[in-house]
Write a protein that holds these residues in place. Sequence first.
Motif, mmCIF file in Angstrom:
data_model
loop_
_atom_site.group_PDB
_atom_site.id
_atom_site.type_symbol
_atom_site.label_atom_id
_atom_site.label_comp_id
_atom_site.label_asym_id
_atom_site.label_seq_id
_atom_site.Cartn_x
_atom_site.Cartn_y
_atom_site.Cartn_z
ATOM 1 N N ALA A 149 2.311 7.405 16.835
ATOM 2 C CA ALA A 149 2.021 5.835 17.069
ATOM 3 C C ALA A 149 2.095 5.328 15.811
ATOM 4 N N PHE A 150 2.820 3.820 15.908
ATOM 5 C CA PHE A 150 2.048 2.781 14.452
ATOM 6 C C PHE A 150 2.278 1.912 14.845
ATOM 7 N N ASN A 151 1.547 1.115 14.718
ATOM 8 C CA ASN A 151 1.952 -0.657 15.274
ATOM 9 C C ASN A 151 2.477 -1.549 14.841
ATOM 10 N N HIS A 152 3.689 -1.780 15.888
ATOM 11 C CA HIS A 152 4.781 -2.689 15.343
ATOM 12 C C HIS A 152 4.854 -4.206 15.640
ATOM 13 N N ASP A 153 3.367 -4.519 15.482
ATOM 14 C CA ASP A 153 2.733 -6.302 16.205
ATOM 15 C C ASP A 153 3.711 -7.445 15.203
ATOM 16 N N PHE A 154 3.994 -6.533 14.413
ATOM 17 C CA PHE A 154 4.087 -7.312 12.863
ATOM 18 C C PHE A 154 6.164 -7.736 12.831
ATOM 19 N N ILE A 155 6.733 -6.817 14.122
ATOM 20 C CA ILE A 155 7.766 -6.539 14.002
ATOM 21 C C ILE A 155 8.074 -8.243 14.988
ATOM 22 N N HIS A 156 6.953 -8.950 15.420
ATOM 23 C CA HIS A 156 7.049 -10.483 16.696
ATOM 24 C C HIS A 156 6.136 -10.708 15.840
ATOM 25 N N SER A 157 5.444 -10.682 15.009
ATOM 26 C CA SER A 157 5.104 -11.876 14.008
ATOM 27 C C SER A 157 5.871 -12.197 12.821
ATOM 28 N N ALA A 158 5.714 -13.544 12.509
ATOM 29 C CA ALA A 158 6.950 -14.448 11.240
ATOM 30 C C ALA A 158 6.076 -14.698 9.171
ATOM 31 N N GLY A 159 6.771 -14.479 8.924
ATOM 32 C CA GLY A 159 6.057 -15.248 7.290
ATOM 33 C C GLY A 159 5.144 -14.491 6.752
ATOM 34 N N ASN A 160 3.494 -14.393 5.940
ATOM 35 C CA ASN A 160 2.760 -13.902 5.921
ATOM 36 C C ASN A 160 1.717 -12.930 6.530
ATOM 37 N N ASP A 161 2.016 -13.696 8.309
ATOM 38 C CA ASP A 161 1.277 -13.908 9.097
ATOM 39 C C ASP A 161 2.082 -11.929 9.895
ATOM 40 N N GLY A 162 3.436 -11.313 9.559
ATOM 41 C CA GLY A 162 3.955 -10.329 9.567
ATOM 42 C C GLY A 162 3.271 -9.817 8.536
ATOM 43 N N PHE A 163 3.664 -10.489 7.186
ATOM 44 C CA PHE A 163 3.111 -8.769 6.308
ATOM 45 C C PHE A 163 2.096 -8.491 7.014
ATOM 46 N N ALA A 164 0.486 -9.667 6.974
ATOM 47 C CA ALA A 164 -0.295 -9.408 7.349
ATOM 48 C C ALA A 164 -0.446 -8.126 8.012
ATOM 49 N N THR A 165 0.014 -8.418 9.088
ATOM 50 C CA THR A 165 -0.497 -7.429 10.780
ATOM 51 C C THR A 165 0.667 -6.005 9.899
ATOM 52 N N PHE A 166 1.888 -6.135 9.281
ATOM 53 C CA PHE A 166 2.061 -4.817 9.216
ATOM 54 C C PHE A 166 0.922 -3.990 7.632
ATOM 55 N N LEU A 167 0.313 -4.548 6.968
ATOM 56 C CA LEU A 167 -0.647 -4.088 6.676
ATOM 57 C C LEU A 167 -1.998 -3.709 7.346
ATOM 58 N N GLU A 168 -2.222 -4.434 8.192
ATOM 59 C CA GLU A 168 -3.331 -3.829 8.944
ATOM 60 C C GLU A 168 -2.939 -2.768 9.032
ATOM 61 N N SER A 169 -1.810 -2.479 9.758
ATOM 62 C CA SER A 169 -1.232 -1.393 10.867
ATOM 63 C C SER A 169 -0.856 -0.542 9.883
ATOM 64 N N ALA A 170 -0.549 -0.131 8.716
ATOM 65 C CA ALA A 170 -0.514 1.152 7.748
ATOM 66 C C ALA A 170 -1.372 0.923 7.401
ATOM 67 N N ALA A 171 -3.182 0.302 6.991
ATOM 68 C CA ALA A 171 -4.033 1.040 6.821
ATOM 69 C C ALA A 171 -4.629 1.721 7.855
ATOM 70 N N GLN A 172 -4.573 1.126 9.437
ATOM 71 C CA GLN A 172 -4.922 2.087 10.213
ATOM 72 C C GLN A 172 -4.490 3.738 10.858
ATOM 73 N N ASP A 173 -2.275 3.152 10.456
ATOM 74 C CA ASP A 173 -2.192 4.739 10.264
ATOM 75 C C ASP A 173 -2.843 5.805 9.573
ATOM 76 N N GLN A 174 -3.418 5.488 8.022
ATOM 77 C CA GLN A 174 -3.330 6.032 6.958
ATOM 78 C C GLN A 174 -4.716 6.553 7.750
ATOM 79 N N ARG A 175 -5.647 5.986 8.084
ATOM 80 C CA ARG A 175 -6.690 6.956 9.101
ATOM 81 C C ARG A 175 -7.046 7.612 9.898
ATOM 82 N N VAL A 176 -5.855 7.395 10.968
ATOM 83 C CA VAL A 176 -5.630 8.175 12.215
ATOM 84 C C VAL A 176 -4.649 9.486 11.325
#
Length: 297
Positions: A72-99
């Motif tokens: 599982a990995f939150n891939h919402d960043f694929i549907h985002s754009a620009g800096n919003d997409g990168f910020a979403t990816f960073l959130e997903s990465a932090a969540q993944d590490q916690r899990v």
Amino acid sequence: MHVFVTGATGWVGAAIVDDLLGAGHRVTGLVRSTKKAEHLVAVGAKIIQGSLDELDILREAASTADAVVHTAFNHDFIHSAGNDGFATFLESAAQDQRVIEILGDALEGSSRLLLVTSGLSGLPRGVTETDPSNPASPRKSEAAARALAARCVRAATVRLAPSVHGIGDYGFVPVLVKLARETGVSAYIDEGLNCWSGVHRLDAARLYRLALEQGVTEAVYHAVADEAVPFKEIASAIGRQLSLPVEARPREHFGWFATMAGADMAASSARTRTLLDWQPAGPGLLADINRPGYYSR
């Protein structure tokens, strides 16, 4: 084995569940919605409803399994754009590490197995399984698995090719297809000589099972069938299927996806194939995306 799979209804996770059940293992899958879990129930898997933020549920499920596969990995960043997409990816990465850390805590002190999922982005061309991960990568999946292994948790990483393909794919190739439709050109950067690797989703699923059955003896496995497919050939296949011109474009043409479009993500899987006797059997990346069914909306 009784295997707990996160992302059990996802593109890779669902295929892993099917493969494990087909080989006689028992599976419990984490699902965000029971509506999405109808297939899992139908094929004989048990389900646990929960999200990656419900750490107590994850800990309990891992503690009662013989092995854990984390896809599982939150891939919402694929549907985002620009800096919003990168910020979403960073959130997903932090969540993944916690899990991963929670799953490892549940398995520590036992001989039970953990496979986590990562990718090849940011690694050098021709990277092998014995090469280290990129310490600068914001995605810490592999680093978290190695930290657990240092605590004697039997944890390892499966590095997936950037294109885990097959009919129904909603990953990176569909991003390129969508961009080509929107812009009227199937594009590549410079001469398009940077390469992606690829693997069919069913071949990737089988690799996870084989690694578990062998006892997770390695730190890293490479789910790579096509080791180096020039990006221009990917663009050409898309252009041919959509009847669009295939041309070079500057990085700006790709927007937030420019880093991936220009990345050279070619990798060897020779060690993985030998260790697991893993022989990819599905169609190659180019053969797959040359099929009209890949482009149904």
